[in-house]
Design an enzyme around this catalytic site. Structure first.
Site, PDB file in Angstrom:
ATOM      1  N   HIS A 134     -29.411  -7.069  -4.350  1.00 27.65           N
ATOM      2  CA  HIS A 134     -28.091  -7.620  -4.022  1.00 27.65           C
ATOM      3  C   HIS A 134     -27.308  -7.765  -5.334  1.00 27.65           C
ATOM      4  O   HIS A 134     -27.907  -7.981  -6.394  1.00 27.65           O
ATOM      5  CB  HIS A 134     -28.318  -8.992  -3.375  1.00 27.65           C
ATOM      6  CG  HIS A 134     -27.108  -9.672  -2.834  1.00 27.65           C
ATOM      7  ND1 HIS A 134     -26.201 -10.333  -3.635  1.00 27.65           N
ATOM      8  CD2 HIS A 134     -26.670  -9.825  -1.552  1.00 27.65           C
ATOM      9  CE1 HIS A 134     -25.254 -10.857  -2.856  1.00 27.65           C
ATOM     10  NE2 HIS A 134     -25.512 -10.565  -1.609  1.00 27.65           N
ATOM     11  N   ASP A 211     -35.790 -13.271  -5.986  1.00 28.63           N
ATOM     12  CA  ASP A 211     -34.634 -13.617  -5.165  1.00 28.63           C
ATOM     13  C   ASP A 211     -35.145 -13.746  -3.726  1.00 28.63           C
ATOM     14  O   ASP A 211     -35.385 -12.745  -3.046  1.00 28.63           O
ATOM     15  CB  ASP A 211     -33.588 -12.505  -5.313  1.00 28.63           C
ATOM     16  CG  ASP A 211     -32.474 -12.606  -4.273  1.00 28.63           C
ATOM     17  OD1 ASP A 211     -32.547 -13.468  -3.382  1.00 28.63           O
ATOM     18  OD2 ASP A 211     -31.537 -11.788  -4.364  1.00 28.63           O
ATOM     19  N   GLN A 214     -33.520 -13.735   1.387  1.00 25.21           N
ATOM     20  CA  GLN A 214     -33.842 -13.206   2.716  1.00 25.21           C
ATOM     21  C   GLN A 214     -35.267 -13.541   3.134  1.00 25.21           C
ATOM     22  O   GLN A 214     -35.652 -13.303   4.283  1.00 25.21           O
ATOM     23  CB  GLN A 214     -33.656 -11.678   2.744  1.00 25.21           C
ATOM     24  CG  GLN A 214     -32.224 -11.238   2.552  1.00 25.21           C
ATOM     25  CD  GLN A 214     -31.302 -11.697   3.677  1.00 25.21           C
ATOM     26  OE1 GLN A 214     -31.747 -11.937   4.798  1.00 25.21           O
ATOM     27  NE2 GLN A 214     -30.033 -11.823   3.390  1.00 25.21           N
ATOM     28  N   LYS A 237     -28.997 -19.324   4.959  1.00 26.30           N
ATOM     29  CA  LYS A 237     -29.667 -18.197   5.625  1.00 26.30           C
ATOM     30  C   LYS A 237     -30.920 -18.665   6.354  1.00 26.30           C
ATOM     31  O   LYS A 237     -31.642 -17.867   6.931  1.00 26.30           O
ATOM     32  CB  LYS A 237     -30.018 -17.127   4.599  1.00 26.30           C
ATOM     33  CG  LYS A 237     -28.785 -16.492   3.964  1.00 26.30           C
ATOM     34  CD  LYS A 237     -29.158 -15.378   3.052  1.00 26.30           C
ATOM     35  CE  LYS A 237     -28.034 -14.998   2.116  1.00 26.30           C
ATOM     36  NZ  LYS A 237     -26.974 -14.215   2.760  1.00 26.30           N
ATOM     37  N   CYS A 375     -23.100  -6.160  -0.187  1.00 28.79           N
ATOM     38  CA  CYS A 375     -23.267  -6.572  -1.590  1.00 28.79           C
ATOM     39  C   CYS A 375     -24.424  -5.840  -2.242  1.00 28.79           C
ATOM     40  O   CYS A 375     -25.175  -6.415  -3.046  1.00 28.79           O
ATOM     41  CB  CYS A 375     -23.454  -8.087  -1.711  1.00 28.79           C
ATOM     42  SG  CYS A 375     -22.015  -9.007  -1.223  1.00 28.79           S
TER      43      CYS A 375
HETATM   44  N1  PMP Z   1     -29.742 -12.140  -2.645  1.00 29.92           N
HETATM   45  C1  PMP Z   1     -29.900 -11.647  -1.412  1.00 29.92           C
HETATM   46  C2  PMP Z   1     -31.053 -10.739  -1.131  1.00 29.92           C
HETATM   47  C3  PMP Z   1     -28.993 -12.001  -0.402  1.00 29.92           C
HETATM   48  O1  PMP Z   1     -29.149 -11.515   0.829  1.00 29.92           O
HETATM   49  C4  PMP Z   1     -27.915 -12.865  -0.717  1.00 29.92           C
HETATM   50  C5  PMP Z   1     -26.891 -13.243   0.339  1.00 29.92           C
HETATM   51  N2  PMP Z   1     -26.388 -12.158   1.054  1.00 29.92           N
HETATM   52  C6  PMP Z   1     -27.819 -13.368  -2.015  1.00 29.92           C
HETATM   53  C7  PMP Z   1     -28.743 -12.976  -2.944  1.00 29.92           C
HETATM   54  C8  PMP Z   1     -26.730 -14.315  -2.394  1.00 29.92           C
HETATM   55  O2  PMP Z   1     -26.887 -15.491  -1.693  1.00 29.92           O
HETATM   56  P1  PMP Z   1     -25.719 -16.598  -1.706  1.00 29.92           P
HETATM   57  O3  PMP Z   1     -24.468 -15.881  -1.346  1.00 29.92           O
HETATM   58  O4  PMP Z   1     -26.148 -17.580  -0.660  1.00 29.92           O
HETATM   59  O5  PMP Z   1     -25.693 -17.187  -3.070  1.00 29.92           O
END
Ligand code: PMP
Length: 417
Positions: A134, A211, A214, A237, A375
């Site tokens: 991401h 990270d 998910q 999430k 993203c």
């Molecule tokens: N890493 C991953 C794998 C994600 O799916 C996301 C959210 N789409 C993020 C980071 C960023 O998370 P947040 O927007 O809650 O900070």
């Protein structure tokens, strides 16, 4: 995964209709249709238990934390620190000193980038990520590379969307100072072999950030069993509120890191000549925190564990299998990301239809999927597509949701002939 005993609920059959009744928003109708919510990977919905915990706190216990001797401030502090202990148990951290409340995964990664990596790295040092990250796990490291002149290395993926593990291992070297990878890919659903990856990175002397954005809603995370140095995730999430998440970091590492942001709560004493900093974890929590968010996060953790993470994961795996077979069998559909180990995410394209148009048509049928680059633009570039449609599953999704998705895709195909 930990070998902790499973809660009794793990052996009860999974009652998705009972789970759905906990989520008032699922009764919403969209464009005249029942809502089919297939966007939990972007943000999940919240059960009454979480909504109620936040309302109770706001109604009966709110005041600022850590500062007051008055009753409400003590109640708020107790609830906030109770939430920290709840989060510690959820990920099996050794101590609450290792549990830092942040705004979410993005802030957790930026904190590590700026406070751990930036002061340490210089020319010749390498940060290793994967090609399925991401943007939140790419850009903070690019900033550190610009700031320190260290180098960003990227381990490739294969056409199924799996990490090319041999290539990853070849890129690991004594120059690798930090490895930062997703536990589960948001764009593809791929589950990465993080335990093995952490072992291999440690063998080269690198620290590892996972990270877990998910992973936290779908997998039991045990940071000690994994051996992670840093692990971060977002509440929104995993059936909790927005604006709150956790950065887990090993205490020895945190002790060696300078504060990231300065302000109230992170100090012990301040004078114009010299400031001394608070103990862990407060040194990394400048300013008034998101108190109700932390309380909502704790309630979400209670909720997930009351369902049993294992039972939720098994339910979602059944839905993913069903959806993969049925969506994959439709004409002109290409599945993007077909890893052997996947969780809760089905990305696809329909030939001749831009993902955004597809998303709009599905929405007209009440089916909420995410469309775009998720993203993860480098993933789209790798698969040579501008965007995908992504259906993602949560604890409340049903086989009926899959059937509605398939029917809506068939109608979309008809419209575009
Ligand atoms: N890493 C991953 C794998 C994600 O799916 C996301 C959210 N789409 C993020 C980071 C960023 O998370 P947040 O927007 O809650 O900070």
């Amino acid at each position: 995964m930990s070998a902790r005993p499973q809660p009794a609920s793990a052996v009860r059959p999974y009652d998705v209709e009972r789970v759905r009744r906990d989520f008032p928003i699922l009764a919403t109708r969209v464009n005249g249709h029942p809502l089919t919510y297939l966007d939990s990977a972007a943000s999940s919905q919240r059960p009454r238990q979480v909504l109620r915990a936040i309302e109770d706190y706001e109604t009966h216990s709110h005041a600022n934390v850590h500062r007051g001797v008055h009753t409400l401030s003590q109640a708020a502090t107790g609830a906030f620190e109770g939430a920290r202990e709840r989060a510690r148990r959820f990920i099996n951290a050794a101590s609450v000193r290792e549990v830092i409340f942040v705004r979410g995964t993005t802030e957790g990664i930026n904190l590590v980038a700026q406070s751990y990596a930036r002061p340490r790295y210089r020319t010749g040092d390498e940060i290793l990520i994967s090609a399925l990250e991401h943007h939140a796990n790419i850009v903070p490291w690019q900033l550190v590379c610009e700031q320190t002149r260290c180098t960003l290395k990227v381990a490739p993926i294969n056409t199924r969307g799996e990490l090319d593990y041999e290539a990853f291992r070849r890129l690991l070297s004594p120059r690798t100072r930090l490895v930062a990878v997703a536990h589960i890919s948001n764009a593809l659903g791929t589950i990465l072999p993080v335990a093995e990856l952490i072992r291999d990175a440690h063998a080269q002397g690198a620290v590892v950030l996972i990270d877990g954005a998910q992973a936290a809603p779908h997998t039991r995370v045990d940071v000690q069993a994994l051996g992670a140095d840093f692990y971060t995730f977002s509440a929104h999430k995993m059936y909790g509120p927005t604006g709150i998440g956790v950065l887990y970091a090993r205490e020895a590492l945190l002790e060696s890191m300078p504060p990231w942001q300065g302000g109230g709560d992170m100090i012990r004493t301040v004078s114009f000549e010299r400031t001394t900093y608070n103990e862990l974890p407060y040194r990394f929590e400048a300013g008034t925190p998101n108190i109700s968010g932390a309380i909502g996060l704790a309630a979400a953790m209670d909720y997930l564990e009351s369902l049993s993470l294992e039972a939720v994961a098994a339910h979602e795996a059944r839905l993913l299998e069903l959806a993969t077979a049925q969506v994959g069998a439709l004409p002109d559909i290409e599945l993007i990301g077909t890893a052997a180990h996947k969780a809760a995410v089905l990305s696809f394209t329909m030939r001749g239809v831009h993902a955004h148009d597809l998303g709009t048509i599905l929405d007209a049928e009440g089916v909420a999927v995410r469309t775009g680059h998720h993203c993860a633009m480098p993933v789209m570039t790798f698969f040579n597509v501008p965007a995908t449609a992504r259906a993602s599953f949560g604890c409340y999704n049903t086989e009926e949701d899959v059937a509605r998705l398939v029917a809506a895709l068939q109608r979309a195909r008809g419209l575009f002939g």
